[in-house]
Design a protein around this motif. Structure first.
Motif, mmCIF file in Angstrom:
data_model
loop_
_atom_site.group_PDB
_atom_site.id
_atom_site.type_symbol
_atom_site.label_atom_id
_atom_site.label_comp_id
_atom_site.label_asym_id
_atom_site.label_seq_id
_atom_site.Cartn_x
_atom_site.Cartn_y
_atom_site.Cartn_z
ATOM 1 N N LEU A 223 0.828 -1.199 0.000
ATOM 2 C CA LEU A 223 0.000 0.000 0.000
ATOM 3 C C LEU A 223 0.868 1.256 0.000
ATOM 4 C CD1 LEU A 223 -2.769 -0.977 2.596
ATOM 5 C CD2 LEU A 223 -2.881 -1.120 0.099
ATOM 6 N N GLN A 224 1.904 1.242 0.816
ATOM 7 C CA GLN A 224 2.814 2.386 0.894
ATOM 8 C C GLN A 224 3.453 2.675 -0.462
ATOM 9 O OE1 GLN A 224 6.504 1.856 3.185
ATOM 10 N NE2 GLN A 224 5.980 3.726 4.295
ATOM 11 N N ASN A 225 3.752 1.618 -1.208
ATOM 12 C CA ASN A 225 4.391 1.762 -2.518
ATOM 13 C C ASN A 225 3.401 2.008 -3.650
ATOM 14 O OD1 ASN A 225 6.819 1.278 -1.264
ATOM 15 N ND2 ASN A 225 7.106 -0.777 -2.117
ATOM 16 N N GLY A 226 2.127 2.188 -3.322
ATOM 17 C CA GLY A 226 1.150 2.453 -4.374
ATOM 18 C C GLY A 226 0.797 1.234 -5.198
ATOM 19 N N GLY A 227 0.795 0.059 -4.563
ATOM 20 C CA GLY A 227 0.318 -1.139 -5.243
ATOM 21 C C GLY A 227 1.375 -2.108 -5.700
ATOM 22 N N THR A 228 2.650 -1.817 -5.424
ATOM 23 C CA THR A 228 3.720 -2.719 -5.862
ATOM 24 C C THR A 228 4.581 -3.155 -4.676
ATOM 25 O OG1 THR A 228 5.343 -0.972 -6.276
ATOM 26 C CG2 THR A 228 3.852 -1.542 -8.086
ATOM 27 N N LEU A 229 5.229 -4.302 -4.842
ATOM 28 C CA LEU A 229 6.197 -4.781 -3.860
ATOM 29 C C LEU A 229 7.147 -5.736 -4.559
ATOM 30 C CD1 LEU A 229 6.961 -4.670 -0.830
ATOM 31 C CD2 LEU A 229 5.642 -6.781 -0.529
ATOM 32 N N ASP A 230 8.438 -5.530 -4.342
ATOM 33 C CA ASP A 230 9.473 -6.370 -4.959
ATOM 34 C C ASP A 230 9.286 -6.465 -6.473
ATOM 35 O OD1 ASP A 230 10.499 -6.811 -2.437
ATOM 36 O OD2 ASP A 230 9.501 -8.748 -2.185
ATOM 37 N N GLY A 231 8.887 -5.353 -7.068
ATOM 38 C CA GLY A 231 8.743 -5.309 -8.517
ATOM 39 C C GLY A 231 7.445 -5.884 -9.051
ATOM 40 N N LYS A 232 6.569 -6.396 -8.183
ATOM 41 C CA LYS A 232 5.294 -6.962 -8.621
ATOM 42 C C LYS A 232 4.164 -5.981 -8.319
ATOM 43 C CE LYS A 232 6.615 -11.794 -7.824
ATOM 44 N NZ LYS A 232 6.274 -13.036 -7.084
ATOM 45 N N ARG A 233 3.375 -5.672 -9.326
ATOM 46 C CA ARG A 233 2.232 -4.779 -9.130
ATOM 47 C C ARG A 233 0.973 -5.599 -8.949
ATOM 48 N NH1 ARG A 233 0.827 0.207 -9.134
ATOM 49 N NH2 ARG A 233 2.884 0.946 -9.791
ATOM 50 N N VAL A 234 0.271 -5.377 -7.838
ATOM 51 C CA VAL A 234 -0.989 -6.076 -7.604
ATOM 52 C C VAL A 234 -2.191 -5.144 -7.719
ATOM 53 C CG1 VAL A 234 0.096 -7.819 -6.138
ATOM 54 C CG2 VAL A 234 -0.853 -5.763 -5.092
ATOM 55 N N MET A 235 -1.939 -3.828 -7.679
ATOM 56 C CA MET A 235 -3.002 -2.830 -7.825
ATOM 57 C C MET A 235 -2.420 -1.583 -8.470
ATOM 58 S SD MET A 235 -4.645 -2.971 -3.976
ATOM 59 C CE MET A 235 -6.023 -1.888 -4.350
ATOM 60 N N LYS A 236 -3.270 -0.791 -9.088
ATOM 61 C CA LYS A 236 -2.846 0.496 -9.612
ATOM 62 C C LYS A 236 -2.701 1.495 -8.465
ATOM 63 C CE LYS A 236 -5.182 -0.036 -14.081
ATOM 64 N NZ LYS A 236 -6.262 0.489 -14.957
ATOM 65 N N ALA A 237 -1.801 2.433 -8.622
ATOM 66 C CA ALA A 237 -1.575 3.437 -7.582
ATOM 67 C C ALA A 237 -2.845 4.230 -7.293
ATOM 68 C CB ALA A 237 -0.445 4.372 -7.991
ATOM 69 N N VAL B 95 -5.139 2.263 -4.998
ATOM 70 C CA VAL B 95 -4.666 2.313 -3.614
ATOM 71 C C VAL B 95 -5.024 3.653 -2.988
ATOM 72 C CG1 VAL B 95 -2.626 2.308 -2.130
ATOM 73 C CG2 VAL B 95 -2.799 0.666 -4.021
ATOM 74 N N ALA B 96 -4.798 4.732 -3.716
ATOM 75 C CA ALA B 96 -5.123 6.067 -3.192
ATOM 76 C C ALA B 96 -6.611 6.191 -2.888
ATOM 77 C CB ALA B 96 -4.686 7.136 -4.191
ATOM 78 N N LEU B 97 -7.445 5.652 -3.766
ATOM 79 C CA LEU B 97 -8.885 5.692 -3.537
ATOM 80 C C LEU B 97 -9.257 4.875 -2.308
ATOM 81 C CD1 LEU B 97 -11.743 6.489 -4.481
ATOM 82 C CD2 LEU B 97 -11.733 4.435 -5.936
#
Length: 440
Positions: free
Chosen positions: A322-336, A339-341
């Motif tokens: 969530l802090q990274n706007g939907g990504t972790l370790d190079g993997k995106r699970v949600m759009k930024a 997450v903001a919404l």
């Protein structure tokens, strides 16, 4: 016996736990990729050690971090017994209502997919909610009138659906919830015997049973802590076309490397499970011993509002995404933007959130709104988390938050009732403020 009643210590507790707790020693090996950097947090480390030395808790784990660093502090053991394993980032804890943000964010993934809309009636997915009733005299009867508004996805996410909760609801509706087993949570193996007999056996049956009962308020008009995120589990099933558990595993737990997150703790992992306790006066007593924990049993269905046991490492990975706007370790699970919404104030127009009883695991504080399963700070105050801070807590004392202003996230793992026995949230905020100010 509901969680609320356990949390307020109404059951007679007789075993005095006064054994010394050993100092922290890292035990289990990492089960997920290590963070790229760490940071010294002396005040936070001192707070954790003090809680254990003062015998407020047998053990505690705190994981905090920024976008590029993660630091873990731990002390004590998974139980008060001197032979219990040392608490560490891979210890398993009952997170209770900290399950709610996970369910809320899962729903937002489906909003991003176009399979849910925030203001879509949930009757599109659960037809039993098509014609709801609203109590007219909630203190004295189940008399009701027809609701004039439908329950929406937004309402479930923000506790504005008009649904009740056994830990806060009173009067005749509470008795109906208890009679029909609308208690989607577990305390221990003993109380679960009675609960499981009354409780529905599937999310579908649970949701339909909830829909058969009147609401405490017109949908979208009042914030009231509720089983909304449990009902959301069924909405997610229908909208996604797969079981709630499978959706979370395939879209969140798997991609994020959350390998220590369970609805049912496997027998092979029970040595990592902490014991849950309850305070009655100054006496600390085991409520759910790890060796015989109810979390070793298969639940009636996955409780989207209170059902997960997991490690501090795993919850931190969820928050880090969530802090990274939907990504972790190079993997995106949600759009930024999703997450903001999700972390914004999603309350219906005219509805406010003024906090909730701390014993439930929720919080009161500065001016707040409510997002997808968690509270949202609406202002920045000196020495406090910043505007936009999103998070929630659990009935057994756990705490989690993401602060986008100060770019810090935090997870606190303990297990004791009631959650507000100690000002743990405030103590962490003060310690982190000291550490982060000293780092500048």
């Amino acid at each position: 016996m509901t969680i609320g009643r356990w949390a307020h210590g109404s059951m007679a507790l007789a075993v005095l736990l006064a054994q010394p707790v050993a100092a922290f020693a890292q035990a289990a090996p990492p089960r997920a990729p290590a963070a790229p950097a760490t940071r010294s947090l002396p005040a936070t480390e001192a707070m954790v050690k003090t809680y254990v030395m003062d015998k407020k808790v047998p053990g505690m784990v705190v994981v905090v971090g920024g976008p590029t660093w993660t630091s873990a502090q731990a002390a004590g053991r998974t139980a008060a017994d001197a032979s219990a394993p040392a608490a560490n980032v891979d210890t398993l804890w009952r997170v209770y209502s900290m399950t709610k943000p996970i369910t809320g964010i899962a729903a937002m993934m489906l909003v991003e997919d176009g399979k849910l809309k925030l203001d879509q009636p949930i009757s599109d997915f659960i037809p039993a909610f098509k014609s709801m009733k609203v109590l007219t005299d909630p203190d004295n009867s189940l008399a009701s009138r027809a609701a004039t508004k439908p329950i929406t996805v937004r309402n479930l996410l923000t506790h504005t659906a008009g649904l009740g909760y056994t830990i806060v609801t009173k009067g005749p509706l509470l008795k109906e919830y208890e009679r029909l087993g609308i208690v989607p949570a577990a305390v221990n193996a003993q109380t679960e015997v009675a609960m499981a007999q009354a409780r529905p056996k599937s999310l579908e049956e649970f949701a339909n049973q909830v829909a058969s009962l009147p609401l405490i308020a017109e949908p979208g008009t009042k914030w009231s802590y509720s089983i909304g995120l449990d009902v959301m589990g069924r909405v997610i099933e229908v909208a996604s076309g797969m079981s709630f558990e499978r959706f979370l595993q395939s879209r969140m737990f798997g991609p994020l490397g959350m390998t220590s997150t369970y609805w049912q703790v496997p027998e092979r992992e029970k040595a990592r499970l902490a014991t849950n306790y309850a305070w009655a006066g100054d006496t600390l007593t085991p409520v759910d011993p790890a060796a015989t924990s109810v979390w070793l049993q298969k639940p009636s269905f996955p409780y989207g509002g209170a059902g997960l046991a997991m490690s501090a490492r795993d919850y931190d990975r969820f928050l880090h995404m969530l802090q990274n706007g939907g990504t972790l370790d190079g993997k995106r699970v949600m759009k930024a933007e999703t997450v903001a919404l999700a972390m914004s104030n999603l309350l219906p127009d005219g509805v406010t959130f003024g906090g909730v009883d701390g014993a439930t695991g929720g919080q009161a504080g500065p001016k707040m709104g409510f997002g997808a399963g968690g509270s949202v700070y609406l202002e920045t105050l000196p020495g406090r988390p910043g505007k936009g801070t999103y998070g929630w807590g659990g009935a057994a004392g756990t705490v989690a938050f993401v602060d986008p202003v100060r770019q810090v996230r935090g997870t606190v793992m303990v297990n004791y009732f009631p959650a507000d026995r100690f000002p743990l949230r405030e103590d962490l905020v003060k310690a982190l403020a000291s550490d982060l100010a000293g780092a500048r």
